[in-house]
Design an enzyme around this catalytic site. Sequence first.
Site, PDB file in Angstrom:
ATOM      1  CE1 TYR B  91      25.176  50.969  -1.268  1.00 20.11           C
ATOM      2  CE2 TYR B  91      24.038  49.162  -0.213  1.00 20.11           C
ATOM      3  CZ  TYR B  91      24.158  50.512  -0.475  1.00 20.11           C
ATOM      4  OH  TYR B  91      23.253  51.395   0.064  1.00 20.11           O
ATOM      5  CE1 TYR B 456      24.804  54.037   3.300  1.00 20.68           C
ATOM      6  CE2 TYR B 456      26.335  53.028   4.839  1.00 20.68           C
ATOM      7  CZ  TYR B 456      25.191  52.954   4.073  1.00 20.68           C
ATOM      8  OH  TYR B 456      24.439  51.800   4.071  1.00 20.68           O
ATOM      9  NE  ARG B 457      26.916  49.120   2.082  1.00 23.82           N
ATOM     10  CZ  ARG B 457      26.037  48.382   2.740  1.00 23.82           C
ATOM     11  NH1 ARG B 457      25.184  48.942   3.552  1.00 23.82           N
ATOM     12  NH2 ARG B 457      26.022  47.072   2.590  1.00 23.82           N
TER      13      ARG B 457
HETATM   14  C1  LIG Z   1      16.531  44.993  -0.860  1.00 25.64           C
HETATM   15  C2  LIG Z   1      17.790  45.246  -0.104  1.00 25.64           C
HETATM   16  C3  LIG Z   1      17.735  45.818   1.158  1.00 25.64           C
HETATM   17  C4  LIG Z   1      18.907  46.076   1.870  1.00 25.64           C
HETATM   18  N1  LIG Z   1      18.821  46.647   3.104  1.00 25.64           N
HETATM   19  C5  LIG Z   1      19.943  46.989   3.769  1.00 25.64           C
HETATM   20  C6  LIG Z   1      19.876  47.663   5.024  1.00 25.64           C
HETATM   21  O1  LIG Z   1      18.785  47.956   5.522  1.00 25.64           O
HETATM   22  N2  LIG Z   1      21.037  47.979   5.641  1.00 25.64           N
HETATM   23  C7  LIG Z   1      22.254  47.648   5.121  1.00 25.64           C
HETATM   24  O2  LIG Z   1      23.266  47.924   5.749  1.00 25.64           O
HETATM   25  N3  LIG Z   1      22.337  47.001   3.940  1.00 25.64           N
HETATM   26  C8  LIG Z   1      21.238  46.673   3.248  1.00 25.64           C
HETATM   27  N4  LIG Z   1      21.338  46.015   2.046  1.00 25.64           N
HETATM   28  C9  LIG Z   1      22.681  45.763   1.472  1.00 25.64           C
HETATM   29  C10 LIG Z   1      23.296  44.378   1.820  1.00 25.64           C
HETATM   30  O3  LIG Z   1      22.444  43.352   1.370  1.00 25.64           O
HETATM   31  C11 LIG Z   1      23.619  44.195   3.311  1.00 25.64           C
HETATM   32  O4  LIG Z   1      24.365  45.257   3.802  1.00 25.64           O
HETATM   33  C12 LIG Z   1      24.400  42.879   3.579  1.00 25.64           C
HETATM   34  O5  LIG Z   1      24.440  42.635   4.970  1.00 25.64           O
HETATM   35  C13 LIG Z   1      25.851  42.919   3.046  1.00 25.64           C
HETATM   36  O6  LIG Z   1      26.295  41.627   2.751  1.00 25.64           O
HETATM   37  P1  LIG Z   1      27.159  40.730   3.757  1.00 25.64           P
HETATM   38  O7  LIG Z   1      26.691  41.038   5.133  1.00 25.64           O
HETATM   39  O8  LIG Z   1      27.082  39.327   3.313  1.00 25.64           O
HETATM   40  O9  LIG Z   1      28.626  41.326   3.619  1.00 25.64           O
HETATM   41  P2  LIG Z   1      29.783  40.822   2.646  1.00 25.64           P
HETATM   42  O10 LIG Z   1      29.295  40.881   1.267  1.00 25.64           O
HETATM   43  O11 LIG Z   1      30.348  39.556   3.115  1.00 25.64           O
HETATM   44  O12 LIG Z   1      30.870  41.959   2.928  1.00 25.64           O
HETATM   45  C14 LIG Z   1      30.772  43.240   2.415  1.00 25.64           C
HETATM   46  C15 LIG Z   1      32.180  43.764   2.129  1.00 25.64           C
HETATM   47  O13 LIG Z   1      32.892  43.927   3.358  1.00 25.64           O
HETATM   48  C16 LIG Z   1      34.253  43.539   3.198  1.00 25.64           C
HETATM   49  N5  LIG Z   1      34.506  42.352   4.028  1.00 25.64           N
HETATM   50  C17 LIG Z   1      33.622  41.367   4.277  1.00 25.64           C
HETATM   51  N6  LIG Z   1      34.171  40.439   5.072  1.00 25.64           N
HETATM   52  C18 LIG Z   1      35.427  40.831   5.337  1.00 25.64           C
HETATM   53  C19 LIG Z   1      36.469  40.274   6.138  1.00 25.64           C
HETATM   54  N7  LIG Z   1      36.311  39.130   6.797  1.00 25.64           N
HETATM   55  N8  LIG Z   1      37.649  40.937   6.192  1.00 25.64           N
HETATM   56  C20 LIG Z   1      37.808  42.119   5.534  1.00 25.64           C
HETATM   57  N9  LIG Z   1      36.844  42.684   4.766  1.00 25.64           N
HETATM   58  C21 LIG Z   1      35.659  42.053   4.674  1.00 25.64           C
HETATM   59  C22 LIG Z   1      34.454  43.238   1.726  1.00 25.64           C
HETATM   60  O14 LIG Z   1      34.874  44.418   1.042  1.00 25.64           O
HETATM   61  C23 LIG Z   1      33.056  42.829   1.279  1.00 25.64           C
HETATM   62  O15 LIG Z   1      32.860  43.030  -0.092  1.00 25.64           O
HETATM   63  C24 LIG Z   1      20.174  45.744   1.310  1.00 25.64           C
HETATM   64  C25 LIG Z   1      20.210  45.154   0.046  1.00 25.64           C
HETATM   65  C26 LIG Z   1      19.037  44.903  -0.667  1.00 25.64           C
HETATM   66  C27 LIG Z   1      19.128  44.285  -2.017  1.00 25.64           C
END
Ligand SMILES: Cc1cc2nc3c(=O)[nH]c(=O)nc-3n(C[C@H](O)[C@H](O)[C@H](O)COP(=O)(O)OP(=O)(O)OC[C@H]3O[C@@H](n4cnc5c(N)ncnc54)[C@H](O)[C@@H]3O)c2cc1C
Lengths: 112, 513
Positions: B91, B456-457
């Site tokens: 994403y 949804y995203r």
């Molecule tokens: C193979 C694979 C499988 C995956 N499976 C899943 C799954 O099962 N379910 C799922 O949900 N996702 C999945 N993902 C997507 C993703 O990897 C996860 O959702 C991951 O948890 C998102 O990264 P993060 O938690 O580090 O969020 P971040 O990258 O830190 O945050 C995401 C976004 O939220 C906002 N944000 C973050 N922190 C803040 C803050 N403090 N204040 C305000 N805004 C903020 C920003 O816009 C940021 O870009 C998958 C990805 C891959 C490649």
Amino acid sequence: MKQLLVLLALAMPALGLAEDLSASQLAGQKVFAHRCGMCHREGGTGTFVLARRLGAAQSLLEQRTDLQPETIRYVVRWGLTNMPRLSRVEVPDPDMNQLVAYLTRPRPAAAP
Amino acid sequence: MKLILPPGVSRARFEQALKAFASVVGPEWVLATDEDRETYLDVYSPGRDTSHAASAAVAPASVEQVQALLKIANEFRIPLWPISRGKNFGYGGAAPRMAGTVMLDMGRMNRIIEVNDKLGYCILEPGVGFFDLWEHLKSNKIALQLGIPGNGWGSVVGNALERGFSPAGDHSNNICGLEIVLPNGEVVRTGMGAMGDGKAWPLFKHGFGPSWDQMVVQGNLAIVTKLCLWMKPADEAAISIEIKLPKPSDLQWCVEALAPLRLQGVIDGLVRLTSYQASATVPTLRNQWYQGSDSIPDDVIAQMMQRMNVGWWNGPLRLAGFSDVCEANLKRVLERLAKFTKQEFPVTRMRGDAQPGPTTYPLQMVNWYGGRGGHIGYSPVMPADPKLVQEQFERTRRRYQQFGLDYSGTFYIDGRAATNVNLILYSKDDEEQKQRVRQLFEALIKDAREQGYGEYRTHLSYMDNVAASYDFNRNALLKLNERVKDAIDPNGIIAPGRNGIWPKAYRAHRGVL
Ligand SMILES: Cc1cc2nc3c(=O)[nH]c(=O)nc-3n(C[C@H](O)[C@H](O)[C@H](O)COP(=O)(O)OP(=O)(O)OC[C@H]3O[C@@H](n4cnc5c(N)ncnc54)[C@H](O)[C@@H]3O)c2cc1C
């Protein structure tokens, strides 16, 4: 997959060898556990991909004796195949130095 | 990555702003080398790296530092994009929507402030990863459950703020109170936390008056510094029923059989049905199966299913709770399935707290083509209607075939709605293939819109397209979001363009990649 698990199991005792680590190597081991371990220890995705590419013997980074400091620094910051990159917030420079010290530590000669 | 300045900011002003940031966080926490910029690129992106290249990153260690950084950002007109751990792969990773934006990396604020097993919640800072929280639960023997995404490397807070989900459901539904910093530096606590020392902050969602948590989720009005999240007590028992369906057309009856049971609460969590492909993309490489540059054909799919021992559609169904209730529910589920098929479904009984921990294992699928892999997710939400689900699958698969890509889809059935997560895998180094990926993605957004379904995203590069597809009364909701954005963030410094919401200062960047 099964084959890989067997190979990993065979490699396990090597991990058990008590090593005298310097303070910086010990700190590097912690960095490894916290920042790399989720992919690069047994059963991790990085271990799997490395085994596929280079063979099981090369797949566990903590056991490798051929890692060069520049390679480690490069791969952490620039990634490799599908490995994403780690910023200096995740692995700050001092942590990187410790990580390099740990992964390139001199090893007792392997038993024949 | 060479420096791309924030729009309208000169090099000299930019350097001054970085100096001012450094005076707040210390010079070592302002990252602005070419190599630093590389580490914030979205490495899996199907487009050009320059479209979403950050100009720098700054990493605060406290709420006060966040406030001070926002003040400087306003003064110098520097847009800041917050990330918690920045593992939003598929994403956009750790990258911003608009090139030149500075990343506000919240990774250093990583305290687990409280975990309460009696009332079932935790209070976290953004930098806490799923692995950190898991380790905390295990080492303190805390019997609470955690919804973990397939990629467990990210942040619990960041994932919830993206409306991430797992079979446990939509994680943002569990948010109960936030601490946020507004663009003007003011700190606000939402819900019951709006009362100084409010005792029910993590317990009751709404407080008094309008509820703000969801205004921040997938939005760009504030920086989240603390998040209260509900967690479910561990179950006494769980039963897993292995669903393995041989034909693509089996999806329809399976949804018809199971969606009502989910709505009635018989099934714990979402019903997940995943196509055969996922079983192969994780442990194997594509060229072990097929060398053609078109979509993998049916005879090869049959071989994959046989060798990987999977069905066309697969998914463990989970029943959880008290063991006698689980047994009663199992009887109901099996009776219901028997109305549709003679097939037998293996059943495994386990302890309720035998939940698997976070892993990064699914990331392996990005290596499908070997070499440098790329991946984006396409995830529309639609009714949990059996016929519509079957049609959605068939339409989507035809599109993958049209553009010569391998279909990989999952339907998460939540009783009322179904979320259809489709993975698109490709080689980062194959420009022609990436072109087809982009064409596929645009076609899929259009198809969904025609059906009245929306994502949804979405990936950074498609936020404007998806926002535009929410078009009731000439995008009235988007206009409302932008009016609120302008009122709260007059200089547009927080995450311009997130989810298609552009502040007036950068509105000309809508659609620009
Ligand atoms: C193979 C694979 C499988 C995956 N499976 C899943 C799954 O099962 N379910 C799922 O949900 N996702 C999945 N993902 C997507 C993703 O990897 C996860 O959702 C991951 O948890 C998102 O990264 P993060 O938690 O580090 O969020 P971040 O990258 O830190 O945050 C995401 C976004 O939220 C906002 N944000 C973050 N922190 C803040 C803050 N403090 N204040 C305000 N805004 C903020 C920003 O816009 C940021 O870009 C998958 C990805 C891959 C490649």
